[in-house]
Write a protein that holds these residues in place. Sequence first.
Motif, PDB file in Angstrom:
ATOM      1  N   MET A   1       0.855  -1.174   0.000  1.00 37.31           N
ATOM      2  CA  MET A   1       0.000   0.000   0.000  1.00 37.31           C
ATOM      3  C   MET A   1       0.904   1.242   0.000  1.00 37.31           C
ATOM      4  O   MET A   1       1.831   1.329   0.792  1.00 37.31           O
ATOM      5  CB  MET A   1      -0.892  -0.022   1.240  1.00 37.31           C
ATOM      6  N   PRO A   2       0.671   2.190  -0.901  1.00 38.04           N
ATOM      7  CA  PRO A   2       1.513   3.386  -0.996  1.00 38.04           C
ATOM      8  C   PRO A   2       1.423   4.246   0.272  1.00 38.04           C
ATOM      9  O   PRO A   2       0.374   4.330   0.907  1.00 38.04           O
ATOM     10  CB  PRO A   2       0.939   4.145  -2.188  1.00 38.04           C
ATOM     11  N   TRP A   3       2.535   4.870   0.621  1.00 37.80           N
ATOM     12  CA  TRP A   3       2.574   5.691   1.840  1.00 37.80           C
ATOM     13  C   TRP A   3       1.569   6.829   1.787  1.00 37.80           C
ATOM     14  O   TRP A   3       0.978   7.190   2.794  1.00 37.80           O
ATOM     15  CB  TRP A   3       3.978   6.259   2.077  1.00 37.80           C
ATOM     16  N   HIS A   4       1.365   7.421   0.607  1.00 40.89           N
ATOM     17  CA  HIS A   4       0.474   8.581   0.527  1.00 40.89           C
ATOM     18  C   HIS A   4      -0.967   8.203   0.820  1.00 40.89           C
ATOM     19  O   HIS A   4      -1.716   9.013   1.353  1.00 40.89           O
ATOM     20  CB  HIS A   4       0.586   9.295  -0.822  1.00 40.89           C
ATOM     21  N   TYR A   5      -1.358   6.964   0.509  1.00 36.31           N
ATOM     22  CA  TYR A   5      -2.712   6.552   0.864  1.00 36.31           C
ATOM     23  C   TYR A   5      -2.842   6.393   2.378  1.00 36.31           C
ATOM     24  O   TYR A   5      -3.844   6.785   2.967  1.00 36.31           O
ATOM     25  CB  TYR A   5      -3.108   5.262   0.162  1.00 36.31           C
ATOM     26  N   LEU A   6      -1.835   5.841   2.998  1.00 40.34           N
ATOM     27  CA  LEU A   6      -1.877   5.676   4.454  1.00 40.34           C
ATOM     28  C   LEU A   6      -1.942   7.023   5.166  1.00 40.34           C
ATOM     29  O   LEU A   6      -2.588   7.155   6.201  1.00 40.34           O
ATOM     30  CB  LEU A   6      -0.648   4.893   4.929  1.00 40.34           C
ATOM     31  N   TYR A   7      -1.285   8.010   4.608  1.00 39.68           N
ATOM     32  CA  TYR A   7      -1.223   9.325   5.250  1.00 39.68           C
ATOM     33  C   TYR A   7      -2.401  10.220   4.883  1.00 39.68           C
ATOM     34  O   TYR A   7      -3.036  10.801   5.764  1.00 39.68           O
ATOM     35  CB  TYR A   7       0.092  10.006   4.879  1.00 39.68           C
ATOM     36  N   TYR A   8      -2.704  10.336   3.603  1.00 40.47           N
ATOM     37  CA  TYR A   8      -3.724  11.272   3.122  1.00 40.47           C
ATOM     38  C   TYR A   8      -5.080  10.623   2.828  1.00 40.47           C
ATOM     39  O   TYR A   8      -6.051  11.331   2.562  1.00 40.47           O
ATOM     40  CB  TYR A   8      -3.249  11.969   1.849  1.00 40.47           C
ATOM     41  N   LYS A   9      -5.119   9.298   2.816  1.00 42.38           N
ATOM     42  CA  LYS A   9      -6.337   8.548   2.489  1.00 42.38           C
ATOM     43  C   LYS A   9      -6.871   8.958   1.117  1.00 42.38           C
ATOM     44  O   LYS A   9      -6.114   9.065   0.177  1.00 42.38           O
ATOM     45  CB  LYS A   9      -7.407   8.719   3.574  1.00 42.38           C
ATOM     46  N   ASP A  10      -8.171   9.204   1.018  1.00 43.47           N
ATOM     47  CA  ASP A  10      -8.793   9.513  -0.278  1.00 43.47           C
ATOM     48  C   ASP A  10      -8.571  10.952  -0.728  1.00 43.47           C
ATOM     49  O   ASP A  10      -9.025  11.326  -1.802  1.00 43.47           O
ATOM     50  CB  ASP A  10     -10.294   9.231  -0.214  1.00 43.47           C
ATOM     51  N   ASN A  11      -7.882  11.756   0.051  1.00 49.23           N
ATOM     52  CA  ASN A  11      -7.655  13.162  -0.299  1.00 49.23           C
ATOM     53  C   ASN A  11      -6.445  13.375  -1.206  1.00 49.23           C
ATOM     54  O   ASN A  11      -6.231  14.485  -1.686  1.00 49.23           O
ATOM     55  CB  ASN A  11      -7.464  13.998   0.967  1.00 49.23           C
ATOM     56  N   TYR A  12      -5.654  12.348  -1.440  1.00 52.74           N
ATOM     57  CA  TYR A  12      -4.392  12.538  -2.157  1.00 52.74           C
ATOM     58  C   TYR A  12      -4.583  13.082  -3.572  1.00 52.74           C
ATOM     59  O   TYR A  12      -3.876  14.010  -3.983  1.00 52.74           O
ATOM     60  CB  TYR A  12      -3.588  11.242  -2.196  1.00 52.74           C
ATOM     61  N   GLU A  13      -5.527  12.557  -4.333  1.00 53.75           N
ATOM     62  CA  GLU A  13      -5.723  13.044  -5.708  1.00 53.75           C
ATOM     63  C   GLU A  13      -6.178  14.498  -5.713  1.00 53.75           C
ATOM     64  O   GLU A  13      -5.756  15.284  -6.565  1.00 53.75           O
ATOM     65  CB  GLU A  13      -6.703  12.162  -6.468  1.00 53.75           C
ATOM     66  N   ARG A  14      -7.039  14.875  -4.780  1.00 54.95           N
ATOM     67  CA  ARG A  14      -7.466  16.278  -4.684  1.00 54.95           C
ATOM     68  C   ARG A  14      -6.274  17.158  -4.333  1.00 54.95           C
ATOM     69  O   ARG A  14      -6.082  18.231  -4.918  1.00 54.95           O
ATOM     70  CB  ARG A  14      -8.566  16.437  -3.629  1.00 54.95           C
ATOM     71  N   ARG A  16      -3.175  16.592  -5.043  1.00 53.70           N
ATOM     72  CA  ARG A  16      -2.317  16.671  -6.228  1.00 53.70           C
ATOM     73  C   ARG A  16      -2.818  17.737  -7.195  1.00 53.70           C
ATOM     74  O   ARG A  16      -2.027  18.459  -7.794  1.00 53.70           O
ATOM     75  CB  ARG A  16      -2.254  15.320  -6.936  1.00 53.70           C
ATOM     76  N   ARG A  17      -4.142  17.835  -7.356  1.00 56.45           N
ATOM     77  CA  ARG A  17      -4.701  18.867  -8.239  1.00 56.45           C
ATOM     78  C   ARG A  17      -4.444  20.257  -7.674  1.00 56.45           C
ATOM     79  O   ARG A  17      -4.100  21.185  -8.418  1.00 56.45           O
ATOM     80  CB  ARG A  17      -6.196  18.631  -8.444  1.00 56.45           C
ATOM     81  N   VAL A  18      -4.572  20.412  -6.369  1.00 55.25           N
ATOM     82  CA  VAL A  18      -4.278  21.707  -5.731  1.00 55.25           C
ATOM     83  C   VAL A  18      -2.809  22.042  -5.915  1.00 55.25           C
ATOM     84  O   VAL A  18      -2.458  23.176  -6.256  1.00 55.25           O
ATOM     85  CB  VAL A  18      -4.664  21.672  -4.234  1.00 55.25           C
ATOM     86  N   LYS A  19      -1.938  21.075  -5.712  1.00 55.86           N
ATOM     87  CA  LYS A  19      -0.499  21.276  -5.892  1.00 55.86           C
ATOM     88  C   LYS A  19      -0.195  21.697  -7.334  1.00 55.86           C
ATOM     89  O   LYS A  19       0.604  22.607  -7.569  1.00 55.86           O
ATOM     90  CB  LYS A  19       0.238  19.980  -5.542  1.00 55.86           C
TER      91      LYS A  19
END
Length: 47
Positions: A1-14, A16-19
Amino acid sequence: MPWHYLYYKDNYERLRRVKRDWDPRDVFRHALSVRPADPPGEPAPTP
């Protein structure tokens, strides 16, 4: 499981768009920072 999912959960793609919108040149980065999203219509790079 990728670290970003463990940390940000379902917010990671959102996040990334903000970034992509606010820091498109990835000036503010570190080893565990959110990577910018790919521009719309472009394929994602393979790891």
